[in-house]
Design a protein around this motif. Structure first.
Motif, PDB file in Angstrom:
ATOM      1  N   LEU A  96      -8.016   2.889  30.363  1.00 30.37           N
ATOM      2  CA  LEU A  96      -7.905   2.517  28.955  1.00 30.37           C
ATOM      3  C   LEU A  96      -6.997   3.489  28.209  1.00 30.37           C
ATOM      4  N   LEU A  97      -7.077   4.763  28.578  1.00 29.72           N
ATOM      5  CA  LEU A  97      -6.205   5.759  27.954  1.00 29.72           C
ATOM      6  C   LEU A  97      -4.739   5.397  28.170  1.00 29.72           C
ATOM      7  N   ALA A  98      -4.393   5.027  29.390  1.00 28.61           N
ATOM      8  CA  ALA A  98      -3.006   4.665  29.677  1.00 28.61           C
ATOM      9  C   ALA A  98      -2.575   3.442  28.876  1.00 28.61           C
ATOM     10  N   GLN A  99      -3.465   2.451  28.764  1.00 25.84           N
ATOM     11  CA  GLN A  99      -3.134   1.251  27.982  1.00 25.84           C
ATOM     12  C   GLN A  99      -2.871   1.600  26.526  1.00 25.84           C
ATOM     13  N   TRP A 100      -3.721   2.442  25.963  1.00 26.57           N
ATOM     14  CA  TRP A 100      -3.583   2.769  24.541  1.00 26.57           C
ATOM     15  C   TRP A 100      -2.420   3.714  24.286  1.00 26.57           C
ATOM     16  N   LEU A 101      -2.114   4.600  25.224  1.00 23.17           N
ATOM     17  CA  LEU A 101      -0.944   5.463  25.052  1.00 23.17           C
ATOM     18  C   LEU A 101       0.334   4.627  25.009  1.00 23.17           C
ATOM     19  N   ALA A 102       0.369   3.541  25.760  1.00 26.39           N
ATOM     20  CA  ALA A 102       1.549   2.678  25.749  1.00 26.39           C
ATOM     21  C   ALA A 102       1.776   2.050  24.381  1.00 26.39           C
ATOM     22  N   LEU A 103       0.704   1.892  23.609  1.00 25.08           N
ATOM     23  CA  LEU A 103       0.830   1.314  22.270  1.00 25.08           C
ATOM     24  C   LEU A 103       1.567   2.239  21.310  1.00 25.08           C
ATOM     25  N   ALA A 104       1.692   3.513  21.671  1.00 28.76           N
ATOM     26  CA  ALA A 104       2.367   4.479  20.804  1.00 28.76           C
ATOM     27  C   ALA A 104       3.884   4.418  20.947  1.00 28.76           C
ATOM     28  N   GLU A 105       4.368   3.684  21.947  1.00 25.85           N
ATOM     29  CA  GLU A 105       5.800   3.663  22.225  1.00 25.85           C
ATOM     30  C   GLU A 105       6.456   2.391  21.698  1.00 25.85           C
ATOM     31  N   PRO A 106       7.769   2.428  21.437  1.00 29.30           N
ATOM     32  CA  PRO A 106       8.458   1.213  21.002  1.00 29.30           C
ATOM     33  C   PRO A 106       8.297   0.093  22.019  1.00 29.30           C
ATOM     34  N   CYS A 107       8.195  -1.133  21.517  1.00 29.36           N
ATOM     35  CA  CYS A 107       8.023  -2.281  22.409  1.00 29.36           C
ATOM     36  C   CYS A 107       8.959  -3.403  21.961  1.00 29.36           C
ATOM     37  N   ARG A 108       9.263  -4.273  22.892  1.00 32.75           N
ATOM     38  CA  ARG A 108      10.130  -5.411  22.626  1.00 32.75           C
ATOM     39  C   ARG A 108       9.289  -6.580  22.147  1.00 32.75           C
ATOM     40  N   VAL A 109       9.695  -7.190  21.041  1.00 33.94           N
ATOM     41  CA  VAL A 109       8.981  -8.328  20.459  1.00 33.94           C
ATOM     42  C   VAL A 109       9.909  -9.540  20.484  1.00 33.94           C
ATOM     43  N   GLY A 110       9.393 -10.672  20.925  1.00 36.46           N
ATOM     44  CA  GLY A 110      10.185 -11.894  20.939  1.00 36.46           C
ATOM     45  C   GLY A 110      11.077 -11.990  22.153  1.00 36.46           C
ATOM     46  N   GLU A 111      11.898 -13.041  22.152  1.00 38.59           N
ATOM     47  CA  GLU A 111      12.772 -13.311  23.294  1.00 38.59           C
ATOM     48  C   GLU A 111      14.163 -13.701  22.813  1.00 38.59           C
ATOM     49  N   GLY A 112      15.134 -13.505  23.694  1.00 32.00           N
ATOM     50  CA  GLY A 112      16.496 -13.948  23.434  1.00 32.00           C
ATOM     51  C   GLY A 112      17.117 -13.281  22.223  1.00 32.00           C
ATOM     52  N   GLU A 113      17.897 -14.057  21.464  1.00 34.05           N
ATOM     53  CA  GLU A 113      18.607 -13.516  20.308  1.00 34.05           C
ATOM     54  C   GLU A 113      17.663 -13.075  19.197  1.00 34.05           C
ATOM     55  N   ASN A 114      16.444 -13.604  19.188  1.00 28.92           N
ATOM     56  CA  ASN A 114      15.488 -13.254  18.140  1.00 28.92           C
ATOM     57  C   ASN A 114      14.639 -12.031  18.492  1.00 28.92           C
ATOM     58  N   ALA A 115      14.856 -11.431  19.657  1.00 29.50           N
ATOM     59  CA  ALA A 115      14.052 -10.288  20.072  1.00 29.50           C
ATOM     60  C   ALA A 115      14.459  -9.032  19.304  1.00 29.50           C
ATOM     61  N   PHE A 116      13.502  -8.128  19.138  1.00 30.00           N
ATOM     62  CA  PHE A 116      13.786  -6.868  18.468  1.00 30.00           C
ATOM     63  C   PHE A 116      12.798  -5.813  18.950  1.00 30.00           C
ATOM     64  N   TRP A 117      13.154  -4.544  18.733  1.00 31.60           N
ATOM     65  CA  TRP A 117      12.281  -3.419  19.044  1.00 31.60           C
ATOM     66  C   TRP A 117      11.401  -3.128  17.828  1.00 31.60           C
TER      67      TRP A 117
END
Length: 352
Positions: free
Chosen positions: A156-177
């Motif tokens: 669970l610690l590893a899962q929650w630590l990943a939430l602290a980092e930038p992530c990709r949202v969406g797909e294709g041309e509409n995707a963003f960090w």
């Protein structure tokens, strides 16, 4: 200008420390989400490590003698204090970072207001640590857990630590960090979309995006306005800086003629001048409290930063009374669009 909307959680946290201070383990202390307050004297004397990603609060702490930084990745601390944000994934990430920073036998102590996620905080800390102790004070909950050989739960610690980092949202041309905890972190908010729909393709020269968040408006301008030669994003929340930088880098490879920079800065304290265009969806609240003075500060800063023939584009909730100040600071003010409770304001030629 900026202040904490509700210091109940802060007071509850230090109520616990004042009562239990003699029994807490000796060693370095870490405070994640540190905000200005009467506690600062003890922290200065004890050399606490303090993290505050919100530029106005960090600057205030620095003025009180605290070396507050936007990110502190410490290890081996004896006590980690946490004031988590309301957004649950962001809160989980902060708790996980506190757990990772704390040595075996150390303690993690977190507090949240009863209306700002106290119940979720207690539940999440129990999931992570297995057992916790909780107290109620100042309309808040103070939750504490001891770090041990098998606590926190590694998976669970590893899962929650990943939430602290930038992530990709969406797909294709509409995707963003983006990143959990940012304003509209996983979507395009309707006010910004309305403003983008009104920006003319003829915008050009140097552009400033104030309160830029993860960079939606700047991304739109880079795609739609070929006359732009430079764009600067100004954002007070350090958590937005890396996602915004990644979003701009992706587009600037297609626009090598445009100089792009991202700045961690409190706009209410001013900014450089020489801009041809300013765009902004300014904040109008701190926590749950309305604070229209923030938008007024953005307007004043924009007027001072623009060239004599420059223009500013703002979007705001329809009820916010910005028109009088805009008329005072600019020669021409219009309202090109009103929709779904929002209004777009266009101001030209700042008065000197």
């Amino acid at each position: 200008m900026w202040s904490t909307a509700d210091d109940g959680a802060l007071r509850a946290l230090f109520w616990f420390l004042d009562g239990e201070g003699a029994t807490l383990p000796d060693g370095p202390r870490l405070f994640l989400g540190a905000v200005p307050g009467d506690w600062v004297g003890n922290a200065v004397a004890g050399g606490w490590l303090c993290e505050q990603p919100f530029a106005p609060f960090a600057r205030s702490l620095q003025g009180q003698g605290i070396d507050a930084q936007p990110r502190v990745d410490a290890t081996g601390v004896a006590v980690a204090l946490v004031l988590p944000p309301r957004q649950r994934d962001a809160a989980r990430a902060l708790i996980a970072r506190a757990a990772r920073a704390t040595r075996a036998g150390g303690i993690v102590v977190a507090a949240a207001g009863n209306n700002d996620g106290a119940r979720s905080l207690e539940s999440d800390m129990r999931s992570l640590f297995g057992s916790v102790h909780a107290d109620s004070k100042h309309k808040s909950r103070v939750v504490r857990a001891i770090v041990g050989a098998d606590k926190p739960d590694a998976g669970l610690l590893a899962q929650w630590l990943a939430l602290a980092e930038p992530c990709r949202v969406g797909e294709g041309e509409n995707a963003f960090w983006s990143r959990p905890g940012l304003f509209a972190w996983d979507r395009i908010d309707p006010a910004s979309a309305l403003l983008a729909s009104q920006l003319p393709a003829t915008l050009g020269g140097r552009v400033a995006d104030l309160g830029a968040g993860w960079g939606y408006l700047s991304m739109h301008i880079l795609r739609a306005c070929p006359g732009v030669t430079a764009i600067d994003l100004y954002e007070a929340n350090a958590a937005a800086i890396e996602p915004a930088r990644r979003n701009l880098e992706a587009l600037c490879t297609l626009r090598p003629d445009v100089h792009c920079e991202v700045h961690w800065q409190d706009i209410s304290a001013g900014m450089p001048d020489g801009y041809d265009v300013v765009v902004s969806n300014p904040p109008f609240h701190i926590g749950r409290a309305d604070a229209p003075e923030l938008g007024r500060a953005f307007i004043a800063t924009a007027a001072a930063a623009l060239e004599p023939r420059g223009e500013a584009w703002f979007v705001a909730n329809r009820h916010l009374p910005y028109e009088a100040l805009l008329a005072e600071r600019f020669r021409t003010v219009t309202t090109p669009a009103q929709r779904d409770g929002f209004k777009v304001l266009h101001a030209r030629e700042p008065r000197r």
